[in-house]
Design a protein around this motif. Structure first.
Motif, short mmCIF file in Angstrom:
data_model
loop_
_atom_site.label_atom_id
_atom_site.label_comp_id
_atom_site.label_asym_id
_atom_site.label_seq_id
_atom_site.Cartn_x
_atom_site.Cartn_y
_atom_site.Cartn_z
N ARG A 156 0.86 -1.23 -0.12
CA ARG A 156 0.02 -0.03 -0.22
C ARG A 156 0.87 1.29 -0.13
O ARG A 156 1.93 1.23 0.73
CB ARG A 156 -1.04 0.25 1.12
CG ARG A 156 -1.96 0.99 1.46
CD ARG A 156 -2.67 0.57 2.66
NE ARG A 156 -1.77 0.63 3.86
CZ ARG A 156 -1.14 1.81 4.60
NH1 ARG A 156 -1.63 3.20 4.09
NH2 ARG A 156 -0.58 1.79 5.63
N CYS A 157 0.46 2.24 -0.78
CA CYS A 157 0.93 3.55 -0.64
C CYS A 157 0.78 4.23 0.52
O CYS A 157 -0.62 4.47 0.98
CB CYS A 157 1.07 4.36 -1.96
SG CYS A 157 1.41 6.22 -1.90
N PRO A 158 1.77 4.56 1.47
CA PRO A 158 1.26 5.42 2.82
C PRO A 158 0.61 6.79 2.51
O PRO A 158 -0.21 7.22 3.41
CB PRO A 158 2.57 5.52 3.67
CG PRO A 158 3.55 5.47 2.44
CD PRO A 158 3.05 4.63 1.34
N VAL A 159 0.82 7.23 1.32
CA VAL A 159 0.18 8.70 0.95
C VAL A 159 -0.99 8.68 0.44
O VAL A 159 -2.11 9.20 0.73
CB VAL A 159 1.33 9.61 0.31
CG1 VAL A 159 0.63 10.86 -0.20
CG2 VAL A 159 2.78 9.71 0.85
N CYS A 160 -1.42 7.94 -0.87
CA CYS A 160 -2.57 8.00 -1.36
C CYS A 160 -3.34 6.66 -0.97
O CYS A 160 -4.55 6.73 -1.84
CB CYS A 160 -2.31 8.22 -2.86
SG CYS A 160 -1.66 6.60 -3.84
N ASP A 161 -2.82 5.89 -0.38
CA ASP A 161 -3.34 4.69 -0.19
C ASP A 161 -4.01 3.54 -1.29
O ASP A 161 -4.86 2.66 -0.93
CB ASP A 161 -4.80 4.91 0.79
CG ASP A 161 -4.98 4.23 2.02
OD1 ASP A 161 -3.89 3.62 2.56
OD2 ASP A 161 -6.09 3.83 2.55
N ARG A 162 -3.32 3.73 -2.31
CA ARG A 162 -3.50 2.82 -3.37
C ARG A 162 -3.13 1.38 -3.01
O ARG A 162 -1.89 1.39 -2.17
CB ARG A 162 -2.72 3.21 -4.60
CG ARG A 162 -3.30 4.43 -5.56
CD ARG A 162 -2.62 4.34 -6.93
NE ARG A 162 -3.35 5.39 -7.56
CZ ARG A 162 -3.19 6.72 -7.57
NH1 ARG A 162 -2.48 7.27 -6.67
NH2 ARG A 162 -3.82 7.49 -8.60
N ASP A 163 -3.62 0.46 -3.57
CA ASP A 163 -3.17 -1.01 -3.40
C ASP A 163 -2.08 -1.47 -4.65
O ASP A 163 -2.46 -1.35 -5.51
CB ASP A 163 -4.37 -1.74 -3.39
CG ASP A 163 -4.64 -2.51 -2.22
OD1 ASP A 163 -3.99 -2.12 -1.14
OD2 ASP A 163 -5.60 -3.60 -2.10
N ALA A 175 8.41 2.50 -4.98
CA ALA A 175 7.68 3.39 -4.76
C ALA A 175 6.42 3.62 -5.41
O ALA A 175 6.32 2.99 -6.47
CB ALA A 175 8.28 4.86 -4.68
N CYS A 176 5.33 4.28 -4.94
CA CYS A 176 4.08 4.48 -5.51
C CYS A 176 4.45 5.22 -6.79
O CYS A 176 4.86 6.31 -6.85
CB CYS A 176 3.04 5.14 -4.49
SG CYS A 176 1.48 5.50 -5.46
N GLY A 177 4.17 4.72 -8.02
CA GLY A 177 4.34 5.30 -9.29
C GLY A 177 3.52 6.52 -9.43
O GLY A 177 4.09 7.84 -9.63
N PRO A 178 2.36 6.86 -9.02
CA PRO A 178 1.40 7.85 -9.33
C PRO A 178 1.81 8.86 -8.43
O PRO A 178 1.83 10.11 -8.74
CB PRO A 178 -0.01 7.38 -8.99
CG PRO A 178 -0.06 6.00 -9.33
CD PRO A 178 1.26 5.26 -9.06
N CYS A 179 2.35 8.64 -7.25
CA CYS A 179 2.57 9.51 -6.21
C CYS A 179 3.91 10.20 -6.72
O CYS A 179 4.28 11.50 -6.75
CB CYS A 179 2.63 9.33 -4.65
SG CYS A 179 1.24 8.96 -4.05
N CYS A 180 4.83 9.57 -7.20
CA CYS A 180 6.28 9.86 -7.54
C CYS A 180 5.74 10.82 -8.90
O CYS A 180 6.62 11.87 -9.06
CB CYS A 180 7.06 8.75 -8.14
SG CYS A 180 7.78 7.81 -6.79
ZN LIG Z 1 0.54 6.90 -3.63
#
Ligand SMILES: [Zn+2]
Ligand SMILES: [Zn+2]
Length: 197
Positions: A156-163, A175-180
């Protein structure tokens, strides 16, 4: 409930990390794999001369091909991206290529130069002797990478909560691609490191 997740997003995060990891992949001649290949080859009583000249190299210039056998030289080249494939694919690819060398070696002994099909009966027999009787006739890396495995591990991404479901546990931080992408210009940032869900 399934949270939004797309293969494209995961691919983005993985690609960024894979590029970093690739720098750490081994290149050039691999003494450990070579030793293993020679031991394996010496189990075939008629292939000791071949075993003695086996060389195993990682070749970073290979793209879609997982492995290659240079028949006259007794040389096997492997694609470093095999490290991104499911466990066991390095060993299997090495054996696949060694089987090509064995088949060719046997067909060209005693001054003979018998023509054989690359993945014909002689190769199939060698695969059997080298412990991969069910080997497929492909050298394509993507075919190895996309072998379907159940997605048993959830992150899980700790920032956006995506799975981010995965087939294997993470062995290096992702790392979470969308957040980066949205918040860091597409570059990796530890703030968006995935955590176990
Ligand atoms: Zn994210
Ligand atoms: Zn082959």
């Amino acid at each position: 409930m399934l949270l939004p997740w797309s293969a494209a997003e995961l691919a983005l995060a993985e690609a960024a990390l894979a590029a970093k990891a690739r720098a750490a992949y081994p290149l050039g001649r691999d003494a450990e794999l070579e030793g293993g290949a020679r031991r394996l080859m010496r189990q075939l009583p008629d292939c000791h001369a071949l075993a003695a000249k086996i060389e195993v190299h990682w070749n970073a210039r290979m793209r879609s091909t997982a492995g290659r056998a240079w028949q006259g030289k007794g040389r096997v080249e492997l694609n470093p991206r095999l490290h991104e494939c499911p466990e066991g694919e390095i060993d299997r690819t090495l054996r696949h290529e060694l089987a090509h060398l064995v088949a060719y070696f046997r067909a060209s002994r005693f001054g003979l130069r018998r023509r054989i099909e690359p993945h014909g009966a002689e190769w199939r027999l060698a695969c059997h002797e080298l412990g991969i009787p069910d080997e497929e006739r492909t050298h394509r890396l993507e075919a190895l990478k996309s072998r379907r495995l159940p997605l048993r591990f959830r992150y899980r991404c700790p920032v956006c909560d995506r799975d981010f479901p995965r087939a294997r546990p993470m062995r290096r931080p992702l790392a979470c691609g969308p957040c980066c992408e949205e918040r860091n210009g597409g570059r990796y940032d530890t703030r968006f490191r995935l955590v176990a869900a």
